[in-house]
Write an enzyme that holds these catalytic residues in place. Structure first.
Site, mmCIF file in Angstrom:
data_model
loop_
_atom_site.group_PDB
_atom_site.id
_atom_site.type_symbol
_atom_site.label_atom_id
_atom_site.label_comp_id
_atom_site.label_asym_id
_atom_site.label_seq_id
_atom_site.Cartn_x
_atom_site.Cartn_y
_atom_site.Cartn_z
ATOM 1 N N GLU A 107 54.613 40.377 73.941
ATOM 2 C CA GLU A 107 53.468 40.731 73.075
ATOM 3 C C GLU A 107 53.794 40.521 71.598
ATOM 4 O O GLU A 107 52.930 40.114 70.823
ATOM 5 C CB GLU A 107 53.027 42.178 73.327
ATOM 6 C CG GLU A 107 52.568 42.479 74.751
ATOM 7 C CD GLU A 107 51.490 41.552 75.273
ATOM 8 O OE1 GLU A 107 50.766 40.945 74.462
ATOM 9 O OE2 GLU A 107 51.393 41.410 76.505
ATOM 10 N N HIS A 117 50.696 31.353 75.268
ATOM 11 C CA HIS A 117 51.382 31.252 76.557
ATOM 12 C C HIS A 117 51.912 29.825 76.745
ATOM 13 O O HIS A 117 51.288 28.869 76.283
ATOM 14 C CB HIS A 117 50.418 31.593 77.701
ATOM 15 C CG HIS A 117 50.026 33.040 77.703
ATOM 16 N ND1 HIS A 117 48.726 33.470 77.810
ATOM 17 C CD2 HIS A 117 50.794 34.164 77.614
ATOM 18 C CE1 HIS A 117 48.702 34.799 77.786
ATOM 19 N NE2 HIS A 117 49.937 35.246 77.672
ATOM 20 N N ASP A 130 50.528 24.679 74.208
ATOM 21 C CA ASP A 130 50.851 25.926 73.516
ATOM 22 C C ASP A 130 51.161 25.663 72.038
ATOM 23 O O ASP A 130 51.650 26.548 71.336
ATOM 24 C CB ASP A 130 52.028 26.633 74.194
ATOM 25 C CG ASP A 130 53.315 25.829 74.092
ATOM 26 O OD1 ASP A 130 53.284 24.647 73.667
ATOM 27 O OD2 ASP A 130 54.377 26.377 74.447
HETATM 28 N N1 ARG Z 1 49.915 40.427 78.616
HETATM 29 C C1 ARG Z 1 50.705 40.137 79.762
HETATM 30 C C2 ARG Z 1 50.081 40.839 80.951
HETATM 31 O O1 ARG Z 1 49.516 41.907 80.771
HETATM 32 C C3 ARG Z 1 52.111 40.613 79.576
HETATM 33 C C4 ARG Z 1 53.075 39.983 80.488
HETATM 34 C C5 ARG Z 1 54.478 40.495 80.261
HETATM 35 N N2 ARG Z 1 55.398 40.025 81.265
HETATM 36 C C6 ARG Z 1 56.537 40.630 81.575
HETATM 37 N N3 ARG Z 1 57.356 40.123 82.443
HETATM 38 N N4 ARG Z 1 56.861 41.767 81.029
HETATM 39 O O2 ARG Z 1 50.151 40.382 82.064
HETATM 40 ZN ZN ZN Z 2 50.428 37.039 77.041
HETATM 41 CA CA CA Z 3 54.566 22.764 74.615
#
Ligand code: ARG
Ligand code: ZN
Ligand code: CA
Length: 261
Positions: free
Chosen positions: A120, A129, A140
């Protein structure tokens, strides 16, 4: 582990945060506040964790602090962030569900190594992403991350999806990048290109982060004892002081807080 093909573009981003030692009132702080609430969950739709009037807590000045709200987040997401183009938005900051924050306590595998915050904060510093959102080998806007068709979960074996976007990803997906969706233990790099983009975002949108003095290890004038803006000088019991006496040299000097309390 970062596969050898990418070891030369794995970056030391040189971006470090610390817990604030001075709060917006000039009081000493651990950098952590805790808010009791009757709100049973919080939502990305309303941002209700970001305001005390809706059961959450107001942010600290966003040009000086990165605010991270940790709460019970509804809707099945782990966290979300405001990209820097919304810098002046009062909602600026990062939100993370309490099961996905840090490495202790209520945290739950496989999101128990703090990588939701890493991911984040990447968004907060303008990263997209790795699959470029929307599927279909999107961009990206970072050159050294291979194009990838869509997000990954869990932890694939390397190589994964080689050539699925043509020769632009002959080594396959960089699924171990912090900006994918894999398990915390699977993630291990930002690239040089991502570092460049984050550094540019700091310089362009969040330059005060480089200037403030709110997390120095030596707090300013430790003789003052302040709580919610009310300060007592233990030397004479006088409760009135000029803020610049306490925060000499800090960013708050040039802000609106220079009058006596
Ligand atoms: N915004 C993403 C979600 O809510 C965060 C992903 C984070 N991934 C992790 N392996 N901590 O899915
Ligand atoms: Zn994200
Ligand atoms: Ca790229």
């Amino acid at each position: 582990m970062t596969p050898n093909v990418w070891s030369n573009i794995a970056a030391d981003t040189e971006i470090e945060f610390c817990l604030a030692t001075v709060d917006p009132n000039g009081a000493f702080t651990s950098g952590i506040t805790r808010t009791q609430t009757s709100q049973t969950s919080f939502s990305i739709q309303t941002d209700n964790m970001k305001s005390s009037s809706s059961g959450g807590i107001d942010p600290w000045d966003q040009d000086d602090y990165l605010n991270i709200w940790v709460c019970d987040l509804s809707g099945g997401i782990l966290g979300y962030a405001t990209p820097p183009s919304t810098f002046n938005n009062p909602d600026d900051g990062v939100v993370i569900g309490y099961r996905y924050f840090g490495t202790l306590g209520t945290v739950q595998a496989p999101y128990n190594k703090g990588r939701t915050a890493t991911h984040e904060v990447g968004h907060w510093l303008n990263l997209d992403h790795v699959w470029g959102n929307g599927g279909n080998c999107g961009s990206d806007n970072v050159n050294d991350t291979p194009t990838q068709e869509e997000e990954n979960y869990s932890c694939p074996a390397f190589p994964h999806n080689a050539n699925s976007c043509g020769t632009s990803n002959s080594a396959g997906d960089m699924f171990m990048n912090y900006m994918d969706y894999t398990n915390d233990a699977c993630m291990n790099l930002f690239t040089i290109g991502q570092k460049t983009r984050m550094t540019a975002a700091i310089n362009q949108y969040r330059p005060n982060l480089l200037n403030h003095n709110l997390c120095s290890n030596t707090p300013p004038v430790p003789s003052w004892n302040c709580l919610n803006g009310n300060c007592i000088d233990p030397l004479n019991g006088n409760g009135t002081y000029l803020r610049h006496q306490q925060l000499s040299g800090s960013l708050l000097l040039r802000s609106r807080h220079t009058t006596s309390l």
